[in-house]
Design a protein around this motif. Structure first.
Motif, PDB file in Angstrom:
ATOM      1  N   TYR A 105     -61.172 -29.960 -21.245  1.00  0.00           N
ATOM      2  CA  TYR A 105     -62.329 -29.807 -20.380  1.00  0.00           C
ATOM      3  C   TYR A 105     -63.441 -29.149 -21.192  1.00  0.00           C
ATOM      4  N   VAL A 118     -68.008 -24.216 -24.310  1.00  0.00           N
ATOM      5  CA  VAL A 118     -66.634 -23.707 -24.354  1.00  0.00           C
ATOM      6  C   VAL A 118     -65.715 -24.870 -24.023  1.00  0.00           C
ATOM      7  N   PHE A 134     -61.999 -26.090 -23.108  1.00  0.00           N
ATOM      8  CA  PHE A 134     -60.738 -25.608 -22.554  1.00  0.00           C
ATOM      9  C   PHE A 134     -59.663 -26.673 -22.670  1.00  0.00           C
ATOM     10  N   PHE A 149     -54.800 -23.423 -17.685  1.00  0.00           N
ATOM     11  CA  PHE A 149     -55.823 -23.477 -18.714  1.00  0.00           C
ATOM     12  C   PHE A 149     -55.529 -22.504 -19.851  1.00  0.00           C
ATOM     13  N   GLY A 150     -55.972 -22.894 -21.031  1.00  0.00           N
ATOM     14  CA  GLY A 150     -56.002 -21.977 -22.156  1.00  0.00           C
ATOM     15  C   GLY A 150     -57.196 -21.038 -22.030  1.00  0.00           C
ATOM     16  N   GLY A 193     -59.834 -20.938 -23.846  1.00  0.00           N
ATOM     17  CA  GLY A 193     -61.107 -21.531 -24.231  1.00  0.00           C
ATOM     18  C   GLY A 193     -61.438 -21.318 -25.701  1.00  0.00           C
ATOM     19  N   SER A 194     -62.170 -22.269 -26.249  1.00  0.00           N
ATOM     20  CA  SER A 194     -62.683 -22.165 -27.620  1.00  0.00           C
ATOM     21  C   SER A 194     -64.192 -22.295 -27.554  1.00  0.00           C
TER      22      SER A 194
END
Lengths: 117, 115
Positions: free
Chosen positions: B35, B88, B90, B106-107, B109-110
């Protein structure tokens, strides 16, 4: 296509009080799922609560509860006894049921909630 | 143990570069997602994979190429980065099939910044 609308970009509440966040959605399907996700400043997306459209009973999770009005296509989130840690962005999200095709979450634009001491 | 982990968490890079974001889930889920959350906080699906097979490709530019070496990993490679790619990203996972109402996890985010 399904859409999710959160009409309150920002809200604030005093600690220990109750606040309700609004969400409406648009779909022609009868079977679907609704979610509220919380995103604190850490950016982590955390599931708060979920509701199956075929269930009439409103979901509750501790201080969090929903008011699901299927005919009105409304799915509001009530937070009771608000705590400082509830400060976050809250996203309402929709997912089709199996007959509706794509298994993706469709998100609203979010409501920024601030809990004041 | 982190259920859905992404690396890197922060990435600053120049326009035109190629970069990758890695994602791993240890939940035993069959389905993984990417995402994108833009600067206005709007979240939208990009891709989903089920057991290494592409299921959803949500009209994402072909500069974005997901790769799933196995069902526990879904990496995102971005070629020729543009300023508008700043966002960001995800990674997420769920038991299959997610549209039976399974929760999507969810992780963290990066956060990609293109300068």
């Amino acid at each position: 296509a399904q859409t999710v609308t959160q009409s309150q970009p920002e809200m604030s509440v005093q600690e220990a009080e109750t606040v309700t966040l609004s969400c409406t959605y648009d779909t022609s399907e009868s079977n679907y799922y609704l979610f509220w996700y919380k995103q604190p400043p850490s950016r982590q997306m955390i599931l708060v609560i979920r509701q199956e459209a075929y269930k009439q009973q409103n979901a509750t999770e501790n201080r969090f509860s929903v008011n699901f009005q299927k005919a009105a296509k409304s799915f509001s989130l009530k937070i009771s006894d608000s705590q400082l840690g509830d400060t976050a962005m809250y996203f309402c999200a929709f997912m089709n049921g199996p007959q509706g095709g794509s298994e993706k979450l469709v998100f609203g634009k979010g409501t920024k909630l601030t809990v004041n001491p | 143990d982190t259920a859905v982990s992404q690396t890197p968490k922060y990435l600053v890079t120049q326009m035109g570069n190629d970069k990758s974001i890695k994602c791993e889930q240890n939940l035993g889920h069959d389905t993984m997602y990417w995402y994108k959350q833009d600067s206005k906080k709007f979240l939208k699906i990009m891709f989903s994979y089920n057991n290494k097979e592409l299921i959803i490709n949500e009209t994402v530019p072909n500069r974005f190429s997901p790769k799933s070496p196995d069902k526990a990993h879904l990496n995102l490679h971005i070629n020729s980065l543009e300023l508008g790619d700043s966002a960001v990203y995800f990674c997420a996972s769920s038991p299959r099939p997610a549209h039976y109402g399974n929760t999507i996890y969810f992780g963290e985010g990066s956060w990609l910044t293109v300068v």
